[in-house]
Design an enzyme around this catalytic site. Structure first.
Site, mmCIF file in Angstrom:
data_model
loop_
_atom_site.group_PDB
_atom_site.id
_atom_site.type_symbol
_atom_site.label_atom_id
_atom_site.label_comp_id
_atom_site.label_asym_id
_atom_site.label_seq_id
_atom_site.Cartn_x
_atom_site.Cartn_y
_atom_site.Cartn_z
ATOM 1 N N HIS A 1 -4.006 6.921 3.688
ATOM 2 C CA HIS A 1 -4.300 5.659 3.002
ATOM 3 C C HIS A 1 -5.749 5.275 3.288
ATOM 4 O O HIS A 1 -6.203 5.324 4.433
ATOM 5 C CB HIS A 1 -3.333 4.593 3.513
ATOM 6 C CG HIS A 1 -3.584 3.236 2.955
ATOM 7 N ND1 HIS A 1 -3.824 3.020 1.624
ATOM 8 C CD2 HIS A 1 -3.615 2.017 3.555
ATOM 9 C CE1 HIS A 1 -4.001 1.723 1.421
ATOM 10 N NE2 HIS A 1 -3.891 1.090 2.580
ATOM 11 N N ASN B 1 -10.279 -0.330 -0.420
ATOM 12 C CA ASN B 1 -8.829 -0.192 -0.338
ATOM 13 C C ASN B 1 -8.211 -0.625 -1.675
ATOM 14 O O ASN B 1 -8.230 -1.800 -2.018
ATOM 15 C CB ASN B 1 -8.330 -1.079 0.814
ATOM 16 C CG ASN B 1 -6.826 -1.004 1.022
ATOM 17 O OD1 ASN B 1 -6.095 -0.441 0.212
ATOM 18 N ND2 ASN B 1 -6.367 -1.586 2.114
ATOM 19 N N CYS C 1 0.820 -1.227 0.000
ATOM 20 C CA CYS C 1 0.000 0.000 0.000
ATOM 21 C C CYS C 1 0.848 1.268 0.000
ATOM 22 O O CYS C 1 0.351 2.345 -0.321
ATOM 23 C CB CYS C 1 -0.940 0.005 1.197
ATOM 24 S SG CYS C 1 -2.051 -1.403 1.177
#
Ligand code: UT7
Length: 329
Positions: free
Chosen positions: A256, A286, A114
């Site tokens: 994030h 996500n 990520c």
């Protein structure tokens, strides 16, 4: 004279197919209520059939190049942050190079889960500051839907597909990347914490790895949650200190987008008002390396991030890896 890496243009692309929480109710033992309450996610985009990461990345890259008014032949380097490459090799970056006609670039992939896009920004910043490169395309792109176990409710409801891109260009003006920090913790390179066990040289593909669903993402959600809430504010603080700015100087925080509860906790710990925190996890879930750059691109297009604004990007992922970028647009 000091060189800076300015954000000359951004772009993003998400697939058209929308998968809602209600769709997921028909696939696994879950509810729209559980997903919304625990994650803030309402829907996510899923790549159609044969669309791979480079297909999404090329669309995002074309938009970024157009916005930046850059000739693809002037791109010196392409960095693609991804853990869902089209193929183990050649690199997804090379497919993107071909797709946008950036014949003069070097192209490669960057594996930092990520944190892939923020790692890419940090690298590009150093390359531009060194004077060796002038125009760098940094991309975060993922097709996570192809590495999900669609029978595992603890993971399949969380992720989505998408890509974002930024063109960075060298300038003498003090703008663009003002401060940057990346970190990792190999002590937590634990496949049970967060990762895909098989398909690499440790556990090559076999009938057994397929039967045991070892090519899909595994995650200890609760542990990852706690680590994210602790690490992201610390990481953001590092770039604030580096830049000499305080959280009050930040116009927009882009964390994030993994879980709304994590986003809110990070905002609270940093002491930034809610209206200055960008959220789109409700619409995309996500998207791993793509979250912060899709969000930045949207924020710019919506007018929530304007020229001269101080934008703080912060992310965190498997490895563990994490990083923060302080940008002046
Ligand atoms: O990009 C970085 C990587 N990812 C993240 O940052 C994600 C971090 N973690 C999280 O976002 C959260 O931990 C989750 C959303 C994954 C889970 O939320 P939680 O509040 O930590 O729930 P939990 O894992 O503690 O599970 C609570 C309950 C369990 O049932 P029992 O044992 O209490 O009976 C789970 O089995 O919720 C159950 N559960 C579900 N129920 C309905 C787990 N997934 C689901 C589901 N639908 N999809």
């Amino acid at each position: 004279m000091a060189r800076y890496a300015a954000i000359a243009g951004t772009g993003s692309y998400v697939p058209e197919t929308v998968l809602t929480n209600f769709d997921l109710e028909k696939m696994v033992d879950t509810t729209d209520e559980w997903i919304r309450k625990r994650t803030g996610i309402v829907e996510r985009r899923i790549s159609d059939g044969d669309m791979a990461t480079s297909d999404l990345a090329v669309r995002a890259a074309r938009q970024a190049i157009k916005t930046a008014e850059v000739d693809p032949l002037d791109v010196d380097m392409i960095i693609v942050g991804t853990v869902t490459p089209d193929t183990l090799f050649p690199a997804t970056g090379c497919y993107v190079q071909q797709g946008i006609g950036a014949k003069n670039a070097s192209a490669f992939d960057l594996s930092a889960a990520c944190a892939g896009f923020i790692y890419g920004l940090d690298l590009a910043d150093g390359m531009i500051k060194s004077g060796r490169y002038d125009t760098i395309l940094v991309i975060g792109g993922e097709v996570f839907s192809n590495i999900l176990d669609w029978t595992d409710r603890s993971t399949c409801v969380l992720f989505g597909d998408g890509a974002g891109a930024a063109v960075l260009r060298g300038t003498d003006e003090p703008t663009g990347i003002i401060a940057s920090y990346i970190g990792s913790d190999g002590d937590n390179a634990d496949i049970d914490l967060l990762g895909v066990p098989a398909g690499g040289s440790r556990l090559p593909p076999s009938h057994e790895t397929i039967d045991k669903k070892l090519h899909s993402i595994k995650m200890s959600g609760r542990e990852v949650f706690k680590l994210g809430v602790r690490i992201m504010p610390e990481s953001a603080q590092r770039v604030l200190e580096q830049s000499g700015l305080t959280i009050d100087d930040i116009d927009l925080l882009i964390p994030h987008q993994a879980n709304l509860r994590i986003i809110e906790a990070v905002g609270e710990r940093l002491g930034i008002p809610r209206e200055k925190v960008y959220v789109n996890v409700d619409r995309y879930g996500n998207t791993s390396a793509a979250t912060v750059i899709i969000a930045l691109d949207e924020a710019i297009r919506e007018g929530r991030a304007k020229q001269g604004d101080n934008i703080l990007l912060v992310t965190f992922g498997a490895g563990l890896t994490w990083g923060s970028t302080l940008l002046k647009l």
